[in-house]
Design a protein around this motif. Structure first.
Motif, PDB file in Angstrom:
ATOM      1  N   ASP A  93      24.247  32.092  30.235  1.00 15.23           N
ATOM      2  CA  ASP A  93      23.601  33.560  31.246  1.00 15.23           C
ATOM      3  C   ASP A  93      22.256  33.704  31.091  1.00 15.23           C
ATOM      4  O   ASP A  93      21.967  35.002  30.234  1.00 15.23           O
ATOM      5  N   LYS A 149      27.064  45.112  37.447  1.00 11.68           N
ATOM      6  CA  LYS A 149      26.823  43.527  37.992  1.00 11.68           C
ATOM      7  C   LYS A 149      26.251  44.035  39.323  1.00 11.68           C
ATOM      8  O   LYS A 149      26.981  44.197  40.112  1.00 11.68           O
ATOM      9  N   GLU A 191      33.753  35.118  46.269  1.00 12.99           N
ATOM     10  CA  GLU A 191      33.176  35.304  45.246  1.00 12.99           C
ATOM     11  C   GLU A 191      31.762  36.981  45.351  1.00 12.99           C
ATOM     12  O   GLU A 191      31.373  37.418  45.575  1.00 12.99           O
ATOM     13  N   TYR A 194      31.671  41.961  45.944  1.00 14.95           N
ATOM     14  CA  TYR A 194      32.313  42.476  44.885  1.00 14.95           C
ATOM     15  C   TYR A 194      33.277  43.679  44.628  1.00 14.95           C
ATOM     16  O   TYR A 194      34.259  44.003  43.304  1.00 14.95           O
ATOM     17  N   GLU A 197      35.967  41.146  43.598  1.00 15.50           N
ATOM     18  CA  GLU A 197      36.628  40.861  42.909  1.00 15.50           C
ATOM     19  C   GLU A 197      37.085  42.394  41.865  1.00 15.50           C
ATOM     20  O   GLU A 197      38.042  42.174  40.651  1.00 15.50           O
ATOM     21  N   ASN A 362      31.912  33.876  29.678  1.00 20.88           N
ATOM     22  CA  ASN A 362      32.549  34.930  30.503  1.00 20.88           C
ATOM     23  C   ASN A 362      33.628  34.324  29.617  1.00 20.88           C
ATOM     24  O   ASN A 362      34.593  35.397  29.555  1.00 20.88           O
ATOM     25  N   ASP A 379      33.985  38.822  33.905  1.00 25.24           N
ATOM     26  CA  ASP A 379      33.912  38.053  35.817  1.00 25.24           C
ATOM     27  C   ASP A 379      34.781  37.756  35.675  1.00 25.24           C
ATOM     28  O   ASP A 379      35.490  36.580  36.213  1.00 25.24           O
TER      29      ASP A 379
END
Length: 516
Positions: A93, A149, A191, A194, A197, A362, A379
């Protein structure tokens, strides 16, 4: 044409940039393997130079190459040399983020509002940046602490070209990885929305709440759907420490008790590993007892310190004894690895809905100060759903793996869709073992797992893989890689067999009811 495969001139330029390093590096490794395989010093020198060059190229290109570097840092399947793992750790990260103005524009466009209308405060410095986006801390109007995010502009376009580049490279250099990469490409392309997600995060969290994992044994952040969009995801903040950072601090404290620096300690550990082969850390029960002893010593020292402070606080020059908190206690690595394996086993076998990207970046370590640390899982861009049919096949596979029934392993793998030119059951059983269960010197005939897999491919080339099992195999490899790095190697069937037997019992009862 290559430009058609890469999608654009920009994609072609990125591909050529990758090949300019990837091809010479691959040839250097092959040359060493063929002519100087026993020279430890030459291997070390090559690892050091190649890993640094690789990191520089990854940071230059970003995109999917960051994701591959993260897999290296996680030591997926124990496949990467220690030097490569250490060099790539920064990618968990620590990738440089986008300027705040880009972040602001993305958020306001996604929400259709000014940030000042939504947030009481917003930290412009990202707490993490990786392959697809970066994460910021914020406080909503009303005081709720969240993380936001934010997806990088144009990252979706770059990712697709990057994956195709790696697939073309592997078709020449390591064809055994091509089917897996094709499935990963398909999964990663989901992915970039979002909103999807957010839905996956809600579903996984609800499943784990129902299963008794959340809250208590682990934590998963609660999303804020009304503030999320295609390029922005807002969710509850889990307050803790990145797992990688917590483990480094834990190692540093232990090294200090031995009178060593962290660098000296890690070097000594690496030498021991090279001399003795696979090393195992203490069992979780032994570590529990050790932590209890250390906690008792800590409490006794704190009480003694309080007494001294009460008696001598008035004395000129007296230095007050500081309180030592529970965060100084060691982390039980064995228990942590077991919990991670078990929660992902629950997701796979009980829910059929699992996070396919469980790398240490994660994972958070929560409740450190209370002395009752637990894992926070974040995540959920990579979530895979399994059909009931494949959960049953996978459950039968766990039983076969646990019972070392190689003919049944091969039969089940072929039933799931594994295809090779020769359809050799002996090699299929070995593939099942390494992909889903365990990898060590015995299983891999004393060879590195990567070399072992290449030998399987050479003997009976893979035509196709069971697509739903590819991501399960990826989870298995990543969790085992974490175990190897913590000196806690695991055989996953030892943990997942309980879930598998429950699935098969339920399936037998269902068929009995339908047949009656």
């Amino acid at each position: 044409m290559l430009i058609d495969e890469m999608g654009s001139l920009e994609g072609l330029s990125r591909s050529l940039s990758f090949y300019s390093l990837g091809v010479p590096t691959y040839l250097r490794y092959r040359y060493l393997q063929l002519f100087h395989n026993s020279s430890t010093s030459l291997w070390q020198s090559l690892h050091e130079s190649a890993s640094k060059e690789g990191l520089q190229k990854i940071l230059e290109l970003r995109g999917f190459y960051v994701k591959t570097g993260q897999m290296c840092a996680t030591n997926v399947g124990n496949a990467f040399p220690k030097i490569w793992q250490n060099t790539m750790t920064v990618l968990q990260d620590g990738v440089p983020g986008e300027p705040f103005e880009v972040v602001r524009e993305t958020i306001e466009e996604g929400m259709g509002k000014k940030m000042s209308e939504v947030f009481e405060s917003f930290d412009p410095s990202p707490i993490g940046a990786a392959s697809i986006g970066q994460v910021h801390r914020a406080v909503l109007k009303g005081g709720r602490r969240v993380v936001v995010k934010v997806q990088y502009p144009s990252v979706e376009r770059l990712f697709r070209g990057d994956v195709r580049t790696l697939i073309l490279f592997c078709k020449v250099a390591q064809p055994v990885h091509v089917p897996a990469l094709e499935e990963i490409e398909k999964q990663f392309m989901t992915e970039f929305d979002y909103r999807e997600e957010c839905r996956k995060l809600e579903t996984v969290r609800a499943n784990l709440v129902r299963g008794g994992w959340v809250p208590g044994r682990c934590e998963v952040p609660e999303p804020v759907p009304e503030l999320s969009s295609k390029n922005v995801l807002v969710m509850e903040e889990l307050v803790g420490t990145k797992l990688v950072e917590a483990l480094q601090a834990d190692a540093a404290r232990y090294a200090e008790t031995l009178g060593k620096t962290l660098a000296q300690f890690l070097k000594d550990e690496e030498i021991k590993t090279l001399k003795n082969g696979e090393r195992r850390g203490p069992k979780k029960e032994v570590m529990d007892a050790y932590i209890a002893v250390q906690d008792a010593k800590r409490r006794a020292e704190n009480l003694a310190g309080l007494a001294r402070n009460a008696l001598w606080f008035w004395w000129p020059g007296y230095e007050m004894r500081k309180w030592v908190g529970k965060e100084t206690l060691p982390i039980n690595h064995g228990r942590m690895v077991d919990e991670l394996i078990d929660v992902h086993g629950h997701e796979i076998f009980v829910d059929g809905y699992f996070n396919a990207d469980p790398h240490p970046g994660n994972m958070l370590l929560l409740n450190r100060k209370t002395g009752s640390p637990r894992i926070g899982l974040i995540d959920y861009g990579q979530v895979k759903e399994l059909s009931r049919e494949n959960i049953v096949i996978l459950s039968k596979m766990m039983v076969a793996l646990q019972e070392d029934d190689e003919p049944e392993m091969a039969r089940l793998l072929f039933e799931a869709g594994y295809k090779t030119r020769g359809m050799r059951p002996d090699l299929a059983a070995k593939y099942a073992r390494v992909s889903l269960d365990e990898d060590n010197k015995k299983v891999c005939n004393g060879k590195h797992v990567q070399v072992f897999m290449e030998e399987l491919e050479a003997q009976d080339p893979v035509v196709d893989l069971p697509r739903e099992f590819v991501m399960v195999g990826r989870v298995s490899l990543m969790l085992r890689g974490l175990g190897h790095s913590l000196k806690q190697p695991r055989r996953l069937s030892d943990h997942w067999i309980k879930y598998a037997r429950k699935v098969l019992k339920e399936e037998e009862e269902r068929r009995r009811r339908e047949g009656s």
